[in-house]
Scaffold this motif. Structure first.
Motif, mmCIF file in Angstrom:
data_model
loop_
_atom_site.group_PDB
_atom_site.id
_atom_site.type_symbol
_atom_site.label_atom_id
_atom_site.label_comp_id
_atom_site.label_asym_id
_atom_site.label_seq_id
_atom_site.Cartn_x
_atom_site.Cartn_y
_atom_site.Cartn_z
ATOM 1 N N UNK A 1 9.687 -40.646 -10.958
ATOM 2 C CA UNK A 1 10.564 -39.825 -11.800
ATOM 3 C C UNK A 1 11.741 -39.333 -10.962
ATOM 4 N N UNK A 2 12.900 -39.220 -11.602
ATOM 5 C CA UNK A 2 14.075 -38.727 -10.896
ATOM 6 C C UNK A 2 14.630 -39.790 -9.953
ATOM 7 N N UNK A 3 15.702 -39.449 -9.240
ATOM 8 C CA UNK A 3 16.418 -40.438 -8.436
ATOM 9 C C UNK A 3 16.022 -40.438 -6.962
ATOM 10 N N UNK A 4 15.385 -39.378 -6.502
ATOM 11 C CA UNK A 4 15.178 -39.187 -5.065
ATOM 12 C C UNK A 4 14.387 -40.289 -4.385
ATOM 13 N N UNK B 1 19.715 -34.832 -16.129
ATOM 14 C CA UNK B 1 18.577 -35.264 -15.304
ATOM 15 C C UNK B 1 19.006 -36.002 -14.029
ATOM 16 N N UNK B 2 20.147 -36.651 -14.053
ATOM 17 C CA UNK B 2 20.627 -37.511 -12.970
ATOM 18 C C UNK B 2 21.354 -36.723 -11.882
ATOM 19 N N UNK C 1 22.164 -34.581 -8.856
ATOM 20 C CA UNK C 1 21.494 -34.145 -7.633
ATOM 21 C C UNK C 1 21.888 -32.717 -7.236
ATOM 22 N N UNK D 1 10.146 -41.504 -20.132
ATOM 23 C CA UNK D 1 11.348 -41.905 -19.404
ATOM 24 C C UNK D 1 11.274 -41.597 -17.925
ATOM 25 N N UNK D 2 12.448 -41.477 -17.310
ATOM 26 C CA UNK D 2 12.535 -41.354 -15.854
ATOM 27 C C UNK D 2 12.993 -39.972 -15.384
ATOM 28 N N UNK D 3 13.259 -39.054 -16.312
ATOM 29 C CA UNK D 3 13.652 -37.707 -15.886
ATOM 30 C C UNK D 3 12.454 -37.002 -15.247
ATOM 31 N N UNK D 4 12.724 -36.252 -14.190
ATOM 32 C CA UNK D 4 11.650 -35.521 -13.512
ATOM 33 C C UNK D 4 11.513 -34.149 -14.195
#
Lengths: 285, 285
Positions: free
Chosen positions: A123-126, B194-195, B197, B235-238
Motif C-alpha cells: 500500500x502507498x508509494x514508499x 493518497x499519492x 509524499x 486499491x493501493x492507498x495506505x
C-alpha cells in the motif's frame, strides 16, 4: 530565457507524437523517414521508442548523425515495479540492460525510466520507491559504462497505481539524492508536472540533474489520461513559465515534443503535425 | 489512533456511494429511506448532494436527527472558477448562497467546495486560485452567519484543468492562510491525496482546519478517473497510514465513505454496498 521565435533548432521530436509508441497507431514511417523529415524541417533532435528500433540501433543512429540530427533519447526501460513490470525480476533486469544497450547503439544520450506502479500486495508509494532505488543503483554503473544517462521521469499522480510510483519532481529529487550516481538524472515533462505549485523550487533544486524537457499541453477537459494530450498552446499549462524555470535551473538542451493523441493528432498527416509542432514551438512554448 | 474494529459509529455515508450524485445513476432511494437504512446499520452520519434535497432541507434534516443520525455535510457549492462555473458571476454567487442556505436548512455542519478549474483564457493555476480566494473571502461571513463551515477540498491533480485548480493539501493550507476566516477549512479525501509524499506534514500543518475525512480507495488500474473509485481495501492507498496522520493532526470526527463507481458498486444492491462499507471500515480503514 532562450528566444525560439525565429529558431527551432532546439526542438526535438519524440516519435510518440506520430503515434509510433503504440501498436495499431501511428503513420508507419520508418525511423529513416522520420529522421529525414525532421532534418528537412530544421529540428535538432529525435527520440525513438524501442519498438521502432529492433536490431537496427547502430544503423539508425548513424543515419541520424549523417543528417546532423541528434538522437536525444530512447523510450524506455521496462517498468521496474508494479503490476506491469516484467516477471520474474531477472527478466526485468535483462530487459533493462537491453534498453541500455539499444540506447548505446543508437548513440542516444538519455534513456528514460518510467519506474512502474505500486508493488502488488503493498500500500502507498514508499515500498515501491525503495525498490526503484535499489534497481537503479544496481543498473547505473552499467549505463555509465555504456555512456548512457538514465532519466527518471516523474509521471502525473494519475498514474501512481500502475505506471509510476514516482509522481512529483520533489520525489524525483529525493530519489536522485538517494541513488547518488552521476549517470542518473531527471526528465521533466510538462504534462506530468504543470499543476505542481512547488515546481520552480524543485527545478532549481534539480539543477544539472535535468536531462530532458518534454513539451505538450494539458487539455482543460482531458478525455483520456493516457492518449489525449494537447498540442502546445491548446491547453492550460503555463508553458512559458515552466520553461523559464527549467532554464533558470541551468537546462539549455533540446525541448522534446511528445504528444500522445489517439483521437486528434495521430489522425492527421505527419507533415501537418510536424509543421504545427514547429509553429507552436516558436510561438507559445 | 481510534480503533474501529468493533465500532463503526464514526462512519458516515456520502450518498454518492449509492450513485445519488449523478442523474441516471443510483438506487433512487429517498433521503428518508437512506437515513433509515444508515441509522439501522449503526452509522453515525450521512452526507447528501443538493440534487436529492430540493426544497425539503428542513424536513430531511429533522428526519435525520429523529433517528439520531448526524447530517455531516452537503455536497456542494457550484464550481467557482473554470469552464464549468455558472456564468455570469452573479449566477455563481447566487448558487453559492443557495447552497449555504440548504446546508443551514439541513443542519449540516459542513458545505464542501470543489473550487473549479483553470479560468478560460488563462494558463496555470495561479490566477484561478486568486479568484477562488476572493470569492471565498466574500462568502465566508454569510456561511458563518448561517453556522455552516466551508470545506475547501483539494482534488487530485488529474482534475486541475476543468474541476479544481486546488490540487494538493499544501495548496489548500496556503489558500486557507490567505483567506484566514474561522468558517473556512479543508476536506481531506484519500482518493485525491493518497499519492502525496508531503501528506503527513501538511495534515499536521492543517490541524483543526480539517473539517472532514473522506474514504474510498485508488484502484491500481483505474479505468475512469471520475467514476471508478474503489471500495476501501481494494486499491493501493495506505488507508491506515493516512488516517493515522489525519488523527495525529487532531481530527476525531466522522469518516465519510464516498465511492463513485458507475461500473461496480452502483450496480449492486444498496444494502450490499452499505454492509460492505461497514465491514471494510472496521477492517481496513
Amino acid at each position: 530565457m532562450r528566444d525560439f521565435s525565429h529558431d527551432h533548432s532546439a526542438l526535438a521530436l519524440n516519435t510518440a507524437t506520430l503515434g509510433h509508441n503504440i501498436d495499431g497507431h501511428g503513420a508507419g514511417w520508418t525511423p529513416e523517414r522520420i529522421i529525414d523529415a525532421c532534418a528537412e524541417l530544421g529540428l535538432g533532435g529525435v527520440v525513438f521508442w524501442r519498438r521502432e528500433i529492433g536490431k537496427r540501433a547502430i544503423e539508425i543512429g548513424d543515419h541520424a548523425r549523417k543528417t546532423g540530427l541528434n538522437v536525444a533519447g530512447l523510450c524506455r526501460t521496462p517498468f521496474l515495479t508494479g503490476p506491469l513490470a516484467p516477471k520474474p525480476e531477472q527478466a526485468m533486469l535483462d530487459d533493462f540492460e537491453a534498453s541500455i544497450d539499444m540506447a548505446a547503439g543508437l548513440g542516444a544520450e538519455v534513456l528514460t525510466i518510467v519506474v512502474g506502479g505500486v508493488e502488488p500486495g503493498t500500500k502507498g508509494l514508499g515500498h515501491s520507491l525503495d525498490r526503484v532505488a535499489e534497481i537503479v543503483v544496481r543498473m547505473a554503473p552499467l549505463a555509465a559504462a555504456r555512456k548512457v544517462k538514465l532519466a527518471l521521469e516523474p509521471l502525473h499522480p494519475v498514474y501512481g497505481g500502475d505506471r509510476s510510483c514516482l509522481v512529483t519532481l520533489k520525489d524525483a529529487n529525493d530519489l536522485c539524492e538517494r541513488i547518488n550516481h552521476p549517470a542518473v538524472g531527471i526528465a521533466v515533462d510538462v504534462y506530468h508536472v504543470w499543476w505542481d505549485r512547488s515546481l520552480a523550487a524543485e527545478l532549481k533544486r534539480a539543477g544539472n540533474r535535468i536531462l530532458g524537457y518534454h513539451l505538450c499541453d494539458w487539455l482543460a477537459e482531458t478525455r483520456d489520461v493516457l492518449l489525449d494530450r494537447g498540442m502546445m498552446g491548446d491547453g492550460v499549462a503555463d508553458l512559458k513559465a515552466i520553461r523559464q524555470a527549467v532554464e533558470a535551473a541551468g537546462y539549455q538542451g533540446l525541448c522534446e515534443v511528445e504528444i500522445f493523441s489517439a483521437q486528434d493528432w495521430w489522425k492527421r498527416p505527419p507533415q501537418e503535425v510536424l509543421k504545427t509542432c514547429v509553429e507552436r514551438f516558436r510561438t507559445v512554448s
